[in-house]
Each structure stands twice: as C-alpha cells, then as structure tokens.
Design an enzyme around this catalytic site. Structure first.
Site, PDB file in Angstrom:
ATOM      1  N   ALA A   1       0.800  -1.219   0.000  1.00  0.00           N
ATOM      2  CA  ALA A   1       0.000   0.000   0.000  1.00  0.00           C
ATOM      3  C   ALA A   1       0.836   1.274   0.000  1.00  0.00           C
ATOM      4  O   ALA A   1       0.413   2.302  -0.526  1.00  0.00           O
ATOM      5  CB  ALA A   1      -0.945   0.001   1.207  1.00  0.00           C
ATOM      6  N   GLN A  55       0.453  -6.215  -3.702  1.00  0.00           N
ATOM      7  CA  GLN A  55      -0.681  -6.463  -2.824  1.00  0.00           C
ATOM      8  C   GLN A  55      -1.791  -5.446  -3.069  1.00  0.00           C
ATOM      9  O   GLN A  55      -2.867  -5.545  -2.477  1.00  0.00           O
ATOM     10  CB  GLN A  55      -0.239  -6.385  -1.361  1.00  0.00           C
ATOM     11  CG  GLN A  55       0.838  -7.402  -0.990  1.00  0.00           C
ATOM     12  CD  GLN A  55       1.369  -7.176   0.413  1.00  0.00           C
ATOM     13  OE1 GLN A  55       0.738  -7.591   1.382  1.00  0.00           O
ATOM     14  NE2 GLN A  55       2.499  -6.509   0.523  1.00  0.00           N
ATOM     15  N   ILE A  61      -4.720  -3.114  -4.975  1.00  0.00           N
ATOM     16  CA  ILE A  61      -5.871  -3.428  -5.825  1.00  0.00           C
ATOM     17  C   ILE A  61      -6.285  -2.217  -6.664  1.00  0.00           C
ATOM     18  O   ILE A  61      -7.375  -2.195  -7.228  1.00  0.00           O
ATOM     19  CB  ILE A  61      -7.064  -3.903  -4.968  1.00  0.00           C
ATOM     20  CG1 ILE A  61      -7.476  -2.848  -3.942  1.00  0.00           C
ATOM     21  CG2 ILE A  61      -6.727  -5.222  -4.275  1.00  0.00           C
ATOM     22  CD1 ILE A  61      -8.719  -3.217  -3.118  1.00  0.00           C
ATOM     23  N   HIS A  71      -3.966  -9.578  -4.528  1.00  0.00           N
ATOM     24  CA  HIS A  71      -5.262  -9.348  -3.885  1.00  0.00           C
ATOM     25  C   HIS A  71      -6.335  -8.885  -4.855  1.00  0.00           C
ATOM     26  O   HIS A  71      -7.377  -8.383  -4.442  1.00  0.00           O
ATOM     27  CB  HIS A  71      -5.095  -8.345  -2.736  1.00  0.00           C
ATOM     28  CG  HIS A  71      -4.218  -8.857  -1.634  1.00  0.00           C
ATOM     29  ND1 HIS A  71      -3.485  -8.029  -0.809  1.00  0.00           N
ATOM     30  CD2 HIS A  71      -3.951 -10.124  -1.228  1.00  0.00           C
ATOM     31  CE1 HIS A  71      -2.809  -8.771   0.059  1.00  0.00           C
ATOM     32  NE2 HIS A  71      -3.068 -10.034  -0.183  1.00  0.00           N
ATOM     33  N   CYS A  89     -19.967 -10.844 -11.893  1.00  0.00           N
ATOM     34  CA  CYS A  89     -21.267 -11.397 -11.514  1.00  0.00           C
ATOM     35  C   CYS A  89     -21.069 -12.799 -10.953  1.00  0.00           C
ATOM     36  O   CYS A  89     -20.441 -13.646 -11.594  1.00  0.00           O
ATOM     37  CB  CYS A  89     -22.209 -11.448 -12.716  1.00  0.00           C
ATOM     38  SG  CYS A  89     -23.786 -12.290 -12.352  1.00  0.00           S
ATOM     39  N   CYS A 111     -23.354 -15.361 -13.549  1.00  0.00           N
ATOM     40  CA  CYS A 111     -23.025 -15.659 -14.943  1.00  0.00           C
ATOM     41  C   CYS A 111     -21.582 -15.319 -15.328  1.00  0.00           C
ATOM     42  O   CYS A 111     -21.142 -15.659 -16.419  1.00  0.00           O
ATOM     43  CB  CYS A 111     -23.989 -14.936 -15.888  1.00  0.00           C
ATOM     44  SG  CYS A 111     -23.704 -13.137 -16.009  1.00  0.00           S
ATOM     45  N   CYS A 163     -26.149  -7.637 -11.778  1.00  0.00           N
ATOM     46  CA  CYS A 163     -25.739  -7.852 -13.166  1.00  0.00           C
ATOM     47  C   CYS A 163     -26.839  -7.403 -14.122  1.00  0.00           C
ATOM     48  O   CYS A 163     -28.020  -7.732 -13.937  1.00  0.00           O
ATOM     49  CB  CYS A 163     -25.419  -9.333 -13.376  1.00  0.00           C
ATOM     50  SG  CYS A 163     -24.946  -9.766 -15.068  1.00  0.00           S
ATOM     51  N   SER A 207       4.566  -3.391   4.989  1.00  0.00           N
ATOM     52  CA  SER A 207       5.021  -3.718   6.347  1.00  0.00           C
ATOM     53  C   SER A 207       5.423  -5.180   6.471  1.00  0.00           C
ATOM     54  O   SER A 207       6.011  -5.577   7.480  1.00  0.00           O
ATOM     55  CB  SER A 207       3.907  -3.410   7.350  1.00  0.00           C
ATOM     56  OG  SER A 207       2.733  -4.146   7.035  1.00  0.00           O
TER      57      SER A 207
END
Length: 245
Positions: A31, A110, A112, A128, A136, A139, A157, A199
């Site tokens: 992060a 890590q 996202i 991650h 969805c 589907c 969806c 960390s």
C-alpha cells in the site's frame, strides 16, 4: 548487517546502480507504493485502520461481512476502496520504465488500485485482485469500477440480475492459485528483489519473500519490517522519492 539509507537522493542512486547490474529484477510492493497517489495505506498513523467507522475496516473487508452486510460493504467499498481519481506516482512510472528497458521482469503487488498498469507496467501479478474488475457471481459477466460507482446499493448484473462481487481477495478468502504460483516463480527466479511500501505483516502475501534465492535484497519502506535484518540494503525513506532516478 544491512546498509541503511535515510536520504532519498542517496537511496535513488543506490537503486539505480542495483537495477543496472541485475540480470532479473522483481519488485514486490504494498500500500505504501500508492500513498503518494493520494491513496491511504492501512497501518500507518493516518492509515485506514486508524480511522473511525461503524465497523472495523478488517471486518468490513471480510468475506463474511460481504455476505451478511452486502449493502454496507458496498457503501464502504465505493467510498474507500475505489479511487478513480488516483494517478500513478514516480514509483509506478519508474517501475514501468524499468520494465520497458528490460531491467525489471515483474511486479508483484498487494495493491488493488491498478496504478501499475495505468503507469504502463505489463507483467503485474495482483495478489489481492483489483477494484477494476467486478464479476457477476451467477453468470461471470465483468464490470468496471466506473460501472460500480454509477450504481446504488447492491449492484446487480445487467444480464442476469446476479450479485456483482469485486474481484478482490477479502479477508477469509484464498489467494488466486494462478496468481500465487506466478508470483512465487517470479520471486524465486530473481537475482534482485526490491520490496517497497509494505510492512510485510499480511500473510500469506508477506511469506512470498521467503522464496527469494537471489543475491540482492532491498527494502524501501519508511517503517521497519521483519525482513530488515536479512536485507542487503534498507532505504528508510519515501518510496516515490527513492525511485526518482
């Protein structure tokens, strides 16, 4: 004992030299890589875990909370986890440049937020997942983060009405096996591993550094990590400044 540097200019010079001589370098980040892009980290003094919410952030980012409090999960997810205005900083840009120049084999992250790809990195193993993929559960149709932000309440969806879930690894969920194996392979084959902005206390991701068998281990993190004592170089300074070379 590791050489420790606190001056960002000196750290940048050391990093430039080590990347120039490496045959296969890999970057492992967390992060702290994205804080200069305006995305708060988790464990620092002003990080997400030190802010006040109705529930602890660890709980709201868990699989159980997603199942039992889906609407509240999405309120938090939209407000705190999707950062569409964030832009890559110097660390992201330099890593992408190093890859283009053939000096960096892969990024293992890590995070996202998708900022490594936005900066131009192509080989990025997202341990991650990513907020930019939302799937969805019925589907398999995928939706962008912008689509989620444009919805209200629990997103459904458009094709089948199924519940849409972020393609991120929540607490209590397993890492994607293919991403995990690719990350292990990249780290185990590296001769230079640069760990930055993490960390190294979140497992199983933090345990991946134990697969490193190379010659040069560098840590770039403002705070001390459990791996500092075995590193060859520790740059205890701002990571964006350390990658300004």
């Amino acid at each position: 004992m590791a050489q420790t540097i606190t001056d960002p200019t000196q750290a940048a010079a050391e990093l430039a030299e080590r990347f120039s001589r490496a045959r296969r370098a890999v970057f492992f980040g967390g992060a702290g890589v994205s804080t200069a892009s305006g995305i708060p980290d988790f464990r620092s003094a002003d990080g997400l875990y030190h802010q006040h919410f109705a529930y602890p952030p660890e709980e709201m980012l868990s699989h159980g909370f997603f199942v039992s409090h889906t609407e509240e999960f999405y309120d938090f997810y939209r407000e705190r986890m999707i950062c569409l205005d964030a832009r890559p900083n110097q660390a992201h840009r330099k890593l992408a440049e190093l890859e283009r120049d053939g000096r960096l084999a892969a990024v293992v992250t890590q995070n996202i937020d998708g900022l490594h790809q936005a900066a131009g990195s192509r080989v990025v193993h997202e341990l991650h997942g990513s907020t930019h993929r939302n799937v969805c559960t019925r589907c398999g149709e995928t939706y962008a983060a912008e689509w989620v932000m444009a919805t209200d309440g629990v997103p459904r969806c458009e094709k089948c009405g199924g519940l849409v879930k972020p393609d991120v690894v929540l607490y209590g969920e397993q890492l994607d096996e293919h991403v995990l194996l690719a990350s292990v392979r990249a780290i185990s084959e590296a001769d230079l591993l640069v760990i930055g902005g993490t960390s190294l206390v979140v497992y199983p991701a933090a345990g991946l550094v134990n697969y490193f068998q190379g010659e040069d281990l560098v840590i770039v993190n403002r705070d001390r990590t459990p791996q500092d004592d075995v590193a060859d170089l520790v740059c205890a300074c701002d990571i964006a400044a350390a990658f300004d070379f």
